[in-house]
Design a protein around this motif. Structure first.
Motif, PDB file in Angstrom:
ATOM      1  N   LEU A   1      -7.086 -53.344  40.059  1.00  0.00           N
ATOM      2  CA  LEU A   1      -7.277 -54.106  41.967  1.00  0.00           C
ATOM      3  C   LEU A   1      -7.766 -55.379  41.695  1.00  0.00           C
ATOM      4  N   SER A   2      -8.635 -55.498  40.957  1.00  0.00           N
ATOM      5  CA  SER A   2      -9.136 -56.843  41.498  1.00  0.00           C
ATOM      6  C   SER A   2      -8.350 -58.602  40.583  1.00  0.00           C
ATOM      7  N   ALA A   3      -8.301 -57.596  39.326  1.00  0.00           N
ATOM      8  CA  ALA A   3      -6.705 -58.842  39.024  1.00  0.00           C
ATOM      9  C   ALA A   3      -5.817 -59.004  40.194  1.00  0.00           C
ATOM     10  N   THR A   4      -5.189 -58.188  40.547  1.00  0.00           N
ATOM     11  CA  THR A   4      -4.279 -57.747  41.415  1.00  0.00           C
ATOM     12  C   THR A   4      -4.768 -58.940  42.716  1.00  0.00           C
ATOM     13  N   LEU A   5      -6.263 -58.740  43.286  1.00  0.00           N
ATOM     14  CA  LEU A   5      -6.588 -59.735  44.142  1.00  0.00           C
ATOM     15  C   LEU A   5      -6.254 -61.148  44.233  1.00  0.00           C
ATOM     16  N   THR A   6      -6.348 -61.087  42.388  1.00  0.00           N
ATOM     17  CA  THR A   6      -7.786 -62.412  42.546  1.00  0.00           C
ATOM     18  C   THR A   6      -6.682 -63.385  41.676  1.00  0.00           C
ATOM     19  N   ALA A   7      -5.887 -62.560  41.055  1.00  0.00           N
ATOM     20  CA  ALA A   7      -4.137 -63.401  40.931  1.00  0.00           C
ATOM     21  C   ALA A   7      -3.549 -64.384  41.583  1.00  0.00           C
ATOM     22  N   PRO A   8      -3.520 -63.873  42.743  1.00  0.00           N
ATOM     23  CA  PRO A   8      -3.112 -65.153  43.664  1.00  0.00           C
ATOM     24  C   PRO A   8      -3.575 -66.371  44.030  1.00  0.00           C
ATOM     25  N   LEU A   9      -5.165 -66.389  44.029  1.00  0.00           N
ATOM     26  CA  LEU A   9      -6.252 -67.092  44.307  1.00  0.00           C
ATOM     27  C   LEU A   9      -6.594 -67.954  43.457  1.00  0.00           C
ATOM     28  N   LEU A  10      -5.754 -67.056  42.244  1.00  0.00           N
ATOM     29  CA  LEU A  10      -6.867 -67.932  40.756  1.00  0.00           C
ATOM     30  C   LEU A  10      -5.749 -69.076  40.255  1.00  0.00           C
ATOM     31  N   TRP A  11      -4.568 -68.469  40.813  1.00  0.00           N
ATOM     32  CA  TRP A  11      -3.372 -69.404  40.434  1.00  0.00           C
ATOM     33  C   TRP A  11      -3.303 -71.164  41.344  1.00  0.00           C
ATOM     34  N   ARG A  12      -3.673 -70.295  43.297  1.00  0.00           N
ATOM     35  CA  ARG A  12      -4.190 -71.439  43.772  1.00  0.00           C
ATOM     36  C   ARG A  12      -4.793 -72.976  42.869  1.00  0.00           C
ATOM     37  N   LEU A  13      -6.104 -71.685  42.758  1.00  0.00           N
ATOM     38  CA  LEU A  13      -6.940 -73.143  42.250  1.00  0.00           C
ATOM     39  C   LEU A  13      -6.164 -73.529  40.970  1.00  0.00           C
ATOM     40  N   PHE A  14      -6.044 -73.177  40.051  1.00  0.00           N
ATOM     41  CA  PHE A  14      -5.121 -74.000  39.197  1.00  0.00           C
ATOM     42  C   PHE A  14      -4.130 -75.416  39.291  1.00  0.00           C
ATOM     43  N   ALA A  15      -3.739 -74.808  40.730  1.00  0.00           N
ATOM     44  CA  ALA A  15      -2.676 -75.604  40.787  1.00  0.00           C
ATOM     45  C   ALA A  15      -3.564 -76.861  41.358  1.00  0.00           C
ATOM     46  N   TRP A  16      -4.693 -76.144  42.804  1.00  0.00           N
ATOM     47  CA  TRP A  16      -5.054 -77.566  43.138  1.00  0.00           C
ATOM     48  C   TRP A  16      -5.941 -78.264  42.237  1.00  0.00           C
ATOM     49  N   MET A  17      -6.557 -77.841  41.238  1.00  0.00           N
ATOM     50  CA  MET A  17      -7.878 -78.656  40.331  1.00  0.00           C
ATOM     51  C   MET A  17      -6.453 -79.432  39.119  1.00  0.00           C
ATOM     52  N   GLY A  18      -4.730 -79.023  38.599  1.00  0.00           N
ATOM     53  CA  GLY A  18      -3.984 -79.416  38.539  1.00  0.00           C
ATOM     54  C   GLY A  18      -3.250 -80.769  38.939  1.00  0.00           C
ATOM     55  N   GLU A  19      -3.130 -81.035  40.364  1.00  0.00           N
ATOM     56  CA  GLU A  19      -2.926 -82.309  41.090  1.00  0.00           C
ATOM     57  C   GLU A  19      -4.117 -83.158  41.022  1.00  0.00           C
ATOM     58  N   ARG A  20      -5.225 -82.945  41.501  1.00  0.00           N
ATOM     59  CA  ARG A  20      -6.546 -83.520  41.222  1.00  0.00           C
ATOM     60  C   ARG A  20      -7.075 -84.066  40.249  1.00  0.00           C
TER      61      ARG A  20
END
Length: 160
Positions: free
Chosen positions: A96-115
């Motif tokens: 459950l935690s992996a399912t819920l946190t995967a989209p958030l981590l994806w967005r975090l990595f995308a944001w850090m990659g852009e920055r």
């Protein structure tokens, strides 16, 4: 009749039960024809009846030791069942935690990659490594531990 037929008849008589209908039919026909095998079957039946009629009493020490081992084994089974329930709940929680946190981590990595101005393929590969590496490391450790225990004998099981 040949010796092989007599040997087969004696084997079937010794088995007593648990053979096919064809074998039972053959044995009955053979016993009708062969007096020696019929006497052998009658003697075997007498021995079995006599053994079944004898009372068997176990020594009290044997009974106590057996009860102790059965109780010990039952407690180990209960502990294993409880542990497996905890493992199941942990797996559910991780899933459950992996399912819920995967989209958030994806967005975090995308944001850090852009920055940081990193190419999307690099931050995506970093995300997959960050996301799957802990599970792979734990799996390797568990497999290595299981292999070690099977090679050295599991000393946590005193009944072996």
């Amino acid at each position: 009749m040949t010796r092989n037929a007599h040997d087969e008849a004696r084997e079937l008589i010794a088995l007593g039960e648990g053979f096919s209908n064809a074998q039972q039919t053959w044995l009955r026909a053979h016993l009708d024809e062969c007096e020696a095998c019929r006497h052998y079957a009658e003697a075997a039946n007498r021995v079995v009846r006599t053994l079944r009629s004898l009372p068997i009493a176990a020594d009290t020490r044997l009974v106590r030791a057996t009860q102790m081992r059965v109780r010990f084994h039952a407690s180990r089974l209960r502990e294993t069942r409880e542990r497996m329930w905890l493992v199941g709940m942990a797996c559910l929680g991780v899933g459950l935690s992996a399912t819920l946190t995967a989209p958030l981590l994806w967005r975090l990595f995308a944001w850090m990659g852009e920055r940081a101005g990193i190419a999307s393929s690099i931050w995506q590969a970093s995300f997959f490594f960050f996301y799957f590496a802990p599970a792979l490391v734990v799996s390797v450790l568990l497999v290595a531990r299981g292999t070690h225990m099977s090679n050295n004998g599991d000393r946590s099981k005193p009944w072996r």
